[in-house]
Write a protein that holds these residues in place. Structure first.
Motif, PDB file in Angstrom:
ATOM      1  N   SER A  88     -45.420   6.938 -29.567  1.00 30.05           N
ATOM      2  CA  SER A  88     -44.840   5.783 -29.248  1.00 30.05           C
ATOM      3  C   SER A  88     -45.516   4.566 -30.322  1.00 30.05           C
ATOM      4  O   SER A  88     -45.182   3.517 -30.364  1.00 30.05           O
ATOM      5  CB  SER A  88     -45.319   5.211 -27.842  1.00 30.05           C
ATOM      6  N   THR A  89     -46.510   5.030 -30.798  1.00 34.00           N
ATOM      7  CA  THR A  89     -47.441   4.159 -31.769  1.00 34.00           C
ATOM      8  C   THR A  89     -46.354   3.682 -33.007  1.00 34.00           C
ATOM      9  O   THR A  89     -46.361   2.579 -33.551  1.00 34.00           O
ATOM     10  CB  THR A  89     -48.442   4.769 -32.459  1.00 34.00           C
ATOM     11  N   PHE A 111     -54.697  -1.605 -25.566  1.00 35.93           N
ATOM     12  CA  PHE A 111     -54.508  -0.574 -26.731  1.00 35.93           C
ATOM     13  C   PHE A 111     -54.467  -1.408 -28.138  1.00 35.93           C
ATOM     14  O   PHE A 111     -53.334  -2.183 -28.152  1.00 35.93           O
ATOM     15  CB  PHE A 111     -53.284   0.089 -26.600  1.00 35.93           C
ATOM     16  N   ASN A 160     -54.603   0.333 -20.005  1.00 33.58           N
ATOM     17  CA  ASN A 160     -55.425   1.130 -20.895  1.00 33.58           C
ATOM     18  C   ASN A 160     -56.346  -0.024 -21.458  1.00 33.58           C
ATOM     19  O   ASN A 160     -55.835  -0.898 -22.196  1.00 33.58           O
ATOM     20  CB  ASN A 160     -55.002   1.979 -21.688  1.00 33.58           C
ATOM     21  N   ASP A 188     -45.582  -0.970 -21.483  1.00 33.47           N
ATOM     22  CA  ASP A 188     -45.882   0.477 -21.919  1.00 33.47           C
ATOM     23  C   ASP A 188     -46.521   1.203 -20.959  1.00 33.47           C
ATOM     24  O   ASP A 188     -47.457   1.232 -20.252  1.00 33.47           O
ATOM     25  CB  ASP A 188     -47.217   0.270 -22.894  1.00 33.47           C
ATOM     26  N   SER A 218     -44.540   7.871 -23.594  1.00 32.36           N
ATOM     27  CA  SER A 218     -44.875   8.703 -24.413  1.00 32.36           C
ATOM     28  C   SER A 218     -45.261  10.178 -23.946  1.00 32.36           C
ATOM     29  O   SER A 218     -45.367  10.315 -22.860  1.00 32.36           O
ATOM     30  CB  SER A 218     -46.460   8.012 -24.750  1.00 32.36           C
ATOM     31  N   THR A 220     -47.115  11.875 -25.154  1.00 29.11           N
ATOM     32  CA  THR A 220     -48.699  12.584 -25.609  1.00 29.11           C
ATOM     33  C   THR A 220     -49.658  12.956 -24.703  1.00 29.11           C
ATOM     34  O   THR A 220     -50.273  13.930 -24.874  1.00 29.11           O
ATOM     35  CB  THR A 220     -49.096  11.443 -26.515  1.00 29.11           C
ATOM     36  N   LYS A 221     -49.782  12.137 -23.766  1.00 28.44           N
ATOM     37  CA  LYS A 221     -50.860  12.156 -22.972  1.00 28.44           C
ATOM     38  C   LYS A 221     -50.757  13.171 -21.598  1.00 28.44           C
ATOM     39  O   LYS A 221     -51.568  14.019 -21.323  1.00 28.44           O
ATOM     40  CB  LYS A 221     -51.177  10.548 -22.150  1.00 28.44           C
ATOM     41  N   ARG A 229     -46.856  14.542 -31.582  1.00 33.36           N
ATOM     42  CA  ARG A 229     -46.477  12.824 -31.752  1.00 33.36           C
ATOM     43  C   ARG A 229     -45.043  13.021 -31.103  1.00 33.36           C
ATOM     44  O   ARG A 229     -43.779  13.345 -31.896  1.00 33.36           O
ATOM     45  CB  ARG A 229     -46.355  12.730 -33.469  1.00 33.36           C
TER      46      ARG A 229
END
Ligand SMILES: Cc1ncc(COP(=O)(O)O)c(C=O)c1O
Length: 366
Positions: A88-89, A111, A160, A188, A218, A220-221, A229
């Motif tokens: 997502s970055t 973040f 976060n 987010d 995301s 990712t987590k 990614r």
């Protein structure tokens, strides 16, 4: 690692650097600094990756079509409302560039890539810092005031580093204010899958209703694939089209695309096990660490806890250094806007891992 050596990073999760600097292998590091599902990725992914390995002789689909089709079904939105990113970055950096944004507001602490994404792409970041004294709660009047001239607002749900959840009704108030000010609201939801009932607070069901809503997700987590990614943004088709036109070709690799598709089907068991584990272990960590007088723990509904050292003789930077000697990584939060070097964040991990961290913290802090 030599004592006194200063291991510090802008983000959590840099086990590589710790390993490099300490001369140990990265497998020996227990990482509480990145908030990744401690169960690891779902078992089936290994087979998927092996099956698709021969196809890496081809470029990946630049449209991410198959994955976008699955996401469209999941969120009941059109294909043209979805962009997939290399994490997502990537999308946080692409968005201000593609839209040529001038001004953006970030609800802090947050973040750091929201700010970097704006700053590095010529957008001026503004900040609304929530304070501990107010329980990190938002004052609507202050928000409205700050909104003047903003084209976009960034916030995370759950937040976060605090782990707090924004109720949907509050977010709807913010959406309305943003709408009247001609601003987008980017929510987010990178950590939302860790909540007990994400469907209660996620804004994805409102996507068809609000033209100024963007939701970032995301893989990712929750699915523990930060190394692969994969993330996506959903919302206004005009915005998504401009982003897709300006995205670098093939930024989402082929294995990430197939893994993403697999993660969208039949993960109920993994999802339930993950949520139960996080809930139990978060409570365990909070109860055990709550016995220490020198720590304040903030309420969290996410897979991490924000803590503050309450005695002046030890700050989080020094604590993190001491833990590094024991090959434990925590997130020193001194570089979060609105926090200082007495704050740190820990991920919720498995019981044996949590016990190692608790023992180390007890030893250092008592
Ligand atoms: C709130 C939040 N959003 C987004 C991200 C980015 O995740 P990724 O680029 O791996 O999808 C992070 C990573 O730490 C995060 O904390």
């Amino acid at each position: 690692m030599e004592s006194g050596s200063s291991f510090k990073d802008g983000h959590g999760g840099n086990v590589w650097r710790l390993a490099r600097e300490s001369g140990n292998s990265w497998q020996t590091v227990l990482d509480f600094s990145a908030n990744i599902n401690p169960l690891g990725f779902p078992a089936g992914l290994k087979e998927t990756i092996l099956n698709y390995l021969p196809t890496i002789t081809h470029y990946p689909d630049p449209e991410c079509q198959a994955l976008r089709e699955k996401l469209a079904q999941l969120h009941r939105i059109g294909l043209e409302n979805i962009i997939v990113g290399n994490g997502s970055t990537e999308l946080l950096h692409l968005l201000p560039r593609a839209l040529k944004l001038q001004q953006g507001l970030i609800i802090e602490p947050a973040f750091s890539e929201y700010e970097k994404g704006l700053r590095y792409n010529g957008t001026r970041p503004h900040f609304l810092e929530l304070s501990e004294a107010d329980g990190f709660q938002l004052d609507l009047a202050e928000f409205e005031e700050k909104l003047n001239g903003m084209e976009i607002v960034f916030l995370a749900n759950p937040s976060n580093p605090t782990g707090q959840v924004w109720e949907r009704s509050v977010l709807e108030d913010l959406l309305l204010l943003c709408y009247h000010n001609g601003a987008f609201l980017l929510v987010d939801e990178a950590f939302i899958d860790f909540l007990d009932q994400p469907e209660r607070v996620s804004l994805t069901p409102l996507l068809n209703q609000w033209d100024n809503l963007l939701v970032l997700r995301s893989f990712t987590k929750f699915y523990a694939i930060p190394g692969l990614r994969l993330g996506y943004l959903v919302g206004n088709r005009r915005i998504i089209r401009r982003m897709r036109e300006r995205q670098e070709p093939w930024s989402v690799n082929l294995l990430a695309q197939v893994v993403g598709q697999e993660l969208l089907v039949d993960q109920d068991d993994f999802i339930q096990r993950s949520r139960i584990l996080i809930k139990e272990e978060r409570a365990f960590l909070a109860a055990e660490l709550g016995r220490l007088d020198s720590i304040k723990i903030y309420p969290s509904q996410a897979n991490f806890l924000l803590l503050r050292l309450t005695q002046n003789d030890l700050n989080a930077t020094t604590l993190a250094q001491e833990l590094v000697q024991r090959k434990l990584l925590i997130r020193d939060c001194s570089n979060f806007r609105g926090l200082n070097n007495f704050y740190f964040r820990i991920a919720v991990r498995t019981r044996p891992e949590n016990e190692v961290l608790i023992a180390a913290l007890k030893e250092i802090l008592t």
